[in-house]
Design a protein around this motif. Structure first.
Motif, PDB file in Angstrom:
ATOM      1  N   LYS A   1      22.920  26.004  49.203  1.00  0.00           N
ATOM      2  CA  LYS A   1      23.375  25.497  50.473  1.00  0.00           C
ATOM      3  C   LYS A   1      22.124  25.891  51.438  1.00  0.00           C
ATOM      4  CE  LYS A   1      26.835  25.832  53.846  1.00  0.00           C
ATOM      5  NZ  LYS A   1      28.186  26.274  54.023  1.00  0.00           N
ATOM      6  N   TYR A   2      21.716  26.974  51.175  1.00  0.00           N
ATOM      7  CA  TYR A   2      20.342  27.560  51.934  1.00  0.00           C
ATOM      8  C   TYR A   2      19.274  27.654  51.060  1.00  0.00           C
ATOM      9  CZ  TYR A   2      24.038  28.588  55.259  1.00  0.00           C
ATOM     10  OH  TYR A   2      24.869  28.275  56.235  1.00  0.00           O
ATOM     11  N   PRO A   3      17.906  27.123  51.406  1.00  0.00           N
ATOM     12  CA  PRO A   3      16.586  27.418  50.521  1.00  0.00           C
ATOM     13  C   PRO A   3      16.485  28.730  49.973  1.00  0.00           C
ATOM     14  CG  PRO A   3      16.022  26.428  52.600  1.00  0.00           C
ATOM     15  CD  PRO A   3      17.770  26.659  52.587  1.00  0.00           C
ATOM     16  N   CYS A   4      15.951  28.887  49.057  1.00  0.00           N
ATOM     17  CA  CYS A   4      15.560  30.442  48.485  1.00  0.00           C
ATOM     18  C   CYS A   4      14.057  30.025  47.584  1.00  0.00           C
ATOM     19  CB  CYS A   4      16.439  30.887  47.541  1.00  0.00           C
ATOM     20  SG  CYS A   4      18.007  31.382  48.135  1.00  0.00           S
ATOM     21  N   CYS A   5      13.507  31.244  47.844  1.00  0.00           N
ATOM     22  CA  CYS A   5      12.093  31.211  47.029  1.00  0.00           C
ATOM     23  C   CYS A   5      12.470  31.007  45.477  1.00  0.00           C
ATOM     24  CB  CYS A   5      11.311  32.144  47.488  1.00  0.00           C
ATOM     25  SG  CYS A   5      11.866  33.779  46.757  1.00  0.00           S
ATOM     26  N   GLU A   6      11.502  30.578  44.837  1.00  0.00           N
ATOM     27  CA  GLU A   6      11.523  30.498  43.237  1.00  0.00           C
ATOM     28  C   GLU A   6      11.632  31.821  42.625  1.00  0.00           C
ATOM     29  OE1 GLU A   6       8.323  28.494  41.079  1.00  0.00           O
ATOM     30  OE2 GLU A   6       6.787  29.813  41.898  1.00  0.00           O
ATOM     31  N   LYS A   7      10.803  32.796  43.378  1.00  0.00           N
ATOM     32  CA  LYS A   7      11.190  34.070  42.676  1.00  0.00           C
ATOM     33  C   LYS A   7      12.624  34.435  42.738  1.00  0.00           C
ATOM     34  CE  LYS A   7       9.147  38.452  43.098  1.00  0.00           C
ATOM     35  NZ  LYS A   7       8.216  39.312  43.636  1.00  0.00           N
TER      36      LYS A   7
ATOM     37  N   ILE B   1      15.162  32.567  43.052  1.00  0.00           N
ATOM     38  CA  ILE B   1      16.013  31.763  42.036  1.00  0.00           C
ATOM     39  C   ILE B   1      15.894  32.232  40.520  1.00  0.00           C
ATOM     40  CG2 ILE B   1      16.130  29.418  41.086  1.00  0.00           C
ATOM     41  CD1 ILE B   1      15.544  28.344  43.930  1.00  0.00           C
ATOM     42  N   ALA B   2      14.578  32.456  40.059  1.00  0.00           N
ATOM     43  CA  ALA B   2      14.619  33.129  38.961  1.00  0.00           C
ATOM     44  C   ALA B   2      15.013  34.239  38.566  1.00  0.00           C
ATOM     45  CB  ALA B   2      12.975  33.124  38.600  1.00  0.00           C
ATOM     46  N   LYS B   3      15.112  35.254  39.583  1.00  0.00           N
ATOM     47  CA  LYS B   3      15.805  36.434  39.356  1.00  0.00           C
ATOM     48  C   LYS B   3      17.309  36.223  39.288  1.00  0.00           C
ATOM     49  CE  LYS B   3      16.275  40.922  41.732  1.00  0.00           C
ATOM     50  NZ  LYS B   3      15.914  41.594  42.960  1.00  0.00           N
ATOM     51  N   GLU B   4      18.007  35.202  40.159  1.00  0.00           N
ATOM     52  CA  GLU B   4      19.414  35.167  39.949  1.00  0.00           C
ATOM     53  C   GLU B   4      19.711  34.579  38.556  1.00  0.00           C
ATOM     54  OE1 GLU B   4      22.701  32.104  41.974  1.00  0.00           O
ATOM     55  OE2 GLU B   4      21.002  32.633  43.201  1.00  0.00           O
ATOM     56  N   TYR B   5      18.894  33.732  37.957  1.00  0.00           N
ATOM     57  CA  TYR B   5      19.014  33.255  36.519  1.00  0.00           C
ATOM     58  C   TYR B   5      18.499  33.708  35.479  1.00  0.00           C
ATOM     59  CZ  TYR B   5      20.922  28.864  38.634  1.00  0.00           C
ATOM     60  OH  TYR B   5      21.495  27.891  39.350  1.00  0.00           O
ATOM     61  N   ASP B   6      18.099  35.262  35.785  1.00  0.00           N
ATOM     62  CA  ASP B   6      17.394  36.099  34.941  1.00  0.00           C
ATOM     63  C   ASP B   6      16.522  35.494  33.982  1.00  0.00           C
ATOM     64  OD1 ASP B   6      17.405  38.500  33.796  1.00  0.00           O
ATOM     65  OD2 ASP B   6      18.664  38.214  32.054  1.00  0.00           O
ATOM     66  N   MET B   7      15.445  34.860  34.734  1.00  0.00           N
ATOM     67  CA  MET B   7      14.264  34.094  34.159  1.00  0.00           C
ATOM     68  C   MET B   7      13.004  34.627  34.718  1.00  0.00           C
ATOM     69  SD  MET B   7      15.872  30.179  34.299  1.00  0.00           S
ATOM     70  CE  MET B   7      14.987  29.674  32.804  1.00  0.00           C
ATOM     71  N   GLU B   8      11.713  34.401  33.816  1.00  0.00           N
ATOM     72  CA  GLU B   8      10.732  34.664  34.806  1.00  0.00           C
ATOM     73  C   GLU B   8      10.362  33.390  35.240  1.00  0.00           C
ATOM     74  OE1 GLU B   8       8.673  37.157  34.420  1.00  0.00           O
ATOM     75  OE2 GLU B   8      10.078  38.358  33.196  1.00  0.00           O
ATOM     76  N   VAL B   9       9.254  33.400  36.243  1.00  0.00           N
ATOM     77  CA  VAL B   9       9.057  32.371  37.256  1.00  0.00           C
ATOM     78  C   VAL B   9       8.656  31.252  36.365  1.00  0.00           C
ATOM     79  CG1 VAL B   9       7.482  31.317  39.327  1.00  0.00           C
ATOM     80  CG2 VAL B   9       8.677  33.586  39.402  1.00  0.00           C
ATOM     81  N   ASP B  10       7.542  31.460  35.447  1.00  0.00           N
ATOM     82  CA  ASP B  10       7.042  30.392  34.573  1.00  0.00           C
ATOM     83  C   ASP B  10       8.075  29.668  33.857  1.00  0.00           C
ATOM     84  OD1 ASP B  10       4.434  30.684  35.410  1.00  0.00           O
ATOM     85  OD2 ASP B  10       4.160  32.310  33.967  1.00  0.00           O
TER      86      ASP B  10
END
Length: 67
Positions: A32-38, A40-49
């Motif tokens: 709904k509101y934009p987030c940075c990729e860092k 988003i990656a943290k939310e999905y428990d992933m590295e940015v790459d």
């Protein structure tokens, strides 16, 4: 491939300035509101790459030049 553009918007989670790539992936993931990729990656428990690879393989989206 598009060049990166810094926007006059901030991440909804960490309040850092976001760019056009952050906005694209936020929209693709139906935030709904934009987030940075860092964040988003943290939310999905992933590295940015890993997130970038997932976005390219699943959505066919490549990061902007300069990221």
């Amino acid at each position: 491939m598009a060049q990166i553009k810094w926007l006059d918007e901030t991440c909804n989670c960490c309040s850092k300035q976001i760019n056009s790539w952050d906005k694209r992936i936020s929209k693709a993931l139906a935030y709904k509101y934009p987030c940075c990729e860092k964040c988003i990656a943290k939310e999905y428990d992933m590295e940015v790459d890993a997130l970038r690879d997932k976005m390219e393989n699943f959505f066919g989206m490549r990061p902007c030049i300069g990221i």
